[in-house]
Design an enzyme around this catalytic site. Structure first.
Site, mmCIF file in Angstrom:
data_model
loop_
_atom_site.group_PDB
_atom_site.id
_atom_site.type_symbol
_atom_site.label_atom_id
_atom_site.label_comp_id
_atom_site.label_asym_id
_atom_site.label_seq_id
_atom_site.Cartn_x
_atom_site.Cartn_y
_atom_site.Cartn_z
ATOM 1 N N ASN A 10 31.635 46.949 40.598
ATOM 2 C CA ASN A 10 32.558 47.737 39.771
ATOM 3 C C ASN A 10 31.862 48.003 38.437
ATOM 4 O OD1 ASN A 10 34.636 48.765 38.243
ATOM 5 N ND2 ASN A 10 35.779 46.828 38.090
ATOM 6 N N TRP A 11 31.455 49.245 38.261
ATOM 7 C CA TRP A 11 30.681 49.567 37.049
ATOM 8 C C TRP A 11 31.566 49.783 35.827
ATOM 9 C CZ3 TRP A 11 26.532 53.617 39.117
ATOM 10 C CH2 TRP A 11 25.765 52.991 40.109
ATOM 11 N N LYS A 12 32.863 49.808 36.029
ATOM 12 C CA LYS A 12 33.814 50.006 34.934
ATOM 13 C C LYS A 12 33.440 51.250 34.117
ATOM 14 C CE LYS A 12 34.501 45.075 34.942
ATOM 15 N NZ LYS A 12 35.096 43.931 34.314
ATOM 16 N N HIS A 96 43.152 46.770 39.440
ATOM 17 C CA HIS A 96 42.243 45.893 38.700
ATOM 18 C C HIS A 96 42.980 45.310 37.491
ATOM 19 C CE1 HIS A 96 38.868 44.543 36.285
ATOM 20 N NE2 HIS A 96 38.182 44.488 37.415
ATOM 21 N N GLU A 98 42.156 44.912 34.537
ATOM 22 C CA GLU A 98 42.040 45.698 33.291
ATOM 23 C C GLU A 98 43.033 46.850 33.284
ATOM 24 O OE1 GLU A 98 37.808 46.240 33.530
ATOM 25 O OE2 GLU A 98 37.556 44.099 33.145
ATOM 26 N N GLU A 168 40.820 38.081 41.916
ATOM 27 C CA GLU A 168 40.071 38.042 40.661
ATOM 28 C C GLU A 168 40.899 37.331 39.590
ATOM 29 O OE1 GLU A 168 36.965 41.299 40.479
ATOM 30 O OE2 GLU A 168 38.804 42.227 39.811
ATOM 31 N N GLY A 174 34.550 38.736 33.365
ATOM 32 C CA GLY A 174 33.762 39.072 32.174
ATOM 33 C C GLY A 174 33.666 37.933 31.161
ATOM 34 N N SER A 214 32.937 36.935 37.156
ATOM 35 C CA SER A 214 31.653 36.370 36.716
ATOM 36 C C SER A 214 30.768 35.912 37.882
ATOM 37 C CB SER A 214 31.890 35.222 35.731
ATOM 38 O OG SER A 214 32.575 35.709 34.587
ATOM 39 N N GLY A 235 31.370 42.696 38.539
ATOM 40 C CA GLY A 235 31.393 43.575 37.374
ATOM 41 C C GLY A 235 30.038 43.583 36.690
ATOM 42 N N GLY A 236 29.904 42.782 35.648
ATOM 43 C CA GLY A 236 28.702 42.775 34.802
ATOM 44 C C GLY A 236 27.386 42.747 35.569
HETATM 45 C C1 PEP Z 1 35.421 42.857 37.773
HETATM 46 O O1 PEP Z 1 35.476 43.686 36.909
HETATM 47 O O2 PEP Z 1 36.017 43.091 38.830
HETATM 48 C C2 PEP Z 1 34.670 41.621 37.537
HETATM 49 C C3 PEP Z 1 34.810 40.659 38.397
HETATM 50 O O3 PEP Z 1 33.880 41.565 36.410
HETATM 51 P P1 PEP Z 1 32.771 40.437 36.075
HETATM 52 O O4 PEP Z 1 31.940 40.233 37.320
HETATM 53 O O5 PEP Z 1 31.989 41.001 34.946
HETATM 54 O O6 PEP Z 1 33.513 39.186 35.714
#
Ligand code: PEP
Length: 253
Positions: A10-12, A96, A98, A168, A174, A214, A235-236
């Protein structure tokens, strides 16, 4: 039942069109020869079509990060399922944390989006997870139960089979704080149990449940050893070909 592991990035709100195309070019090379893991990337809307073109002939799937449930019309700023299909999307991420946290997403709006996606043959990555306050207040399971019941409301067996669930925990997204494999497995097992009650053993055994929060090349292997963890939403660490491809190649590490 054997479930094909599924790892999605997920590049957000990251990557311009040019940067997105560069990243998938690198990923195509870094992931060549990978078998028995399904891989998807979710760039921002503006880069979807360019990434789709770049992915032609590659097994990497394209995902969008959200959609609106109407097909077209006076909904300024929104994107419809038809538009996503045409841009080459196979999956769409819905619910999600966010979106729930910053954009007023509720179980009801998540449900409307999921239904619209499935009607238009988009597979869904349906995100659920508790906040730190909810976990510390002993509410993890009731929250998960509410999110599943609300998000999947009205869906039949066949529709839910086209859904992947991403557990999640919000406190792990994050933050660098991953759930331990055991903490994650406990919730994944609970989710599968709920799906069995809502649908059937056959349906719940076939549905893939990703973990997100993470995920890194260092912790993926331990997570994937758990029987009910079928992949990851990243994500990251999905923003660089090196770290994302190491996560996808977790078996080789
Ligand atoms: C996400 O945005 O779905 C996520 C899990 O982010 P991260 O891996 O950065 O925690």
């Amino acid at each position: 039942m054997e479930r094909l592991p599924f790892i999605a990035g997920n590049w957000k709100m990251n990557k311009t069109v040019g940067e997105a195309v560069d990243l998938v070019r690198e990923l195509k090379t870094a992931l060549s020869g990978v078998e028995e893991v399904e891989v998807a990337v979710a760039p921002p809307y503006t880069a979807l079509f360019a990434v789709y073109k770049e992915l032609e002939g590659s097994p990497i799937r394209l995902a969008a990060q959200n959609l609106y449930w109407e097909e077209k019309g006076a909904f300024t700023g929104e994107i419809s399922p038809i538009m996503l299909k045409e841009a080459g999307c196979h999956y769409v991420i819905i619910g999600h944390s966010e979106r729930r946290q910053f954009f007023g997403e509720t179980d009801e709006t998540v449900n409307r989006r999921i239904q619209a996606a499935l009607v238009h043959n988009l597979k869904v990555i349906f995100c659920i997870g508790e906040t730190l306050k909810e976990r510390e207040g002993g509410k993890t399971f009731p929250v998960i139960e509410r999110q599943i019941g609300g998000g999947l409301k009205g869906l039949g067996d066949q529709e839910v089979r086209n859904t992947v669930i991403a557990y999640e925990p919000v406190w792990a997204i994050g933050t660098g704080k991953t759930a331990t494999p055991e903490q994650a497995e406990e919730v994944h097992r609970f989710i599968r149990g709920k799906l069995e009650k809502l649908y059937s053993g056959a349906v719940s055994e076939g549905i893939r449940i990703q973990y997100g929060g993470s995920v890194t090349p260092e912790n993926i292997k331990g997570l994937m050893k758990q029987p009910d963890i079928d992949g990851a939403l990243v994500g990251g660490a999905s923003l660089k070909a090196e770290s994302f491809s190491k996560i996808v190649r977790y078996r080789e590490m």
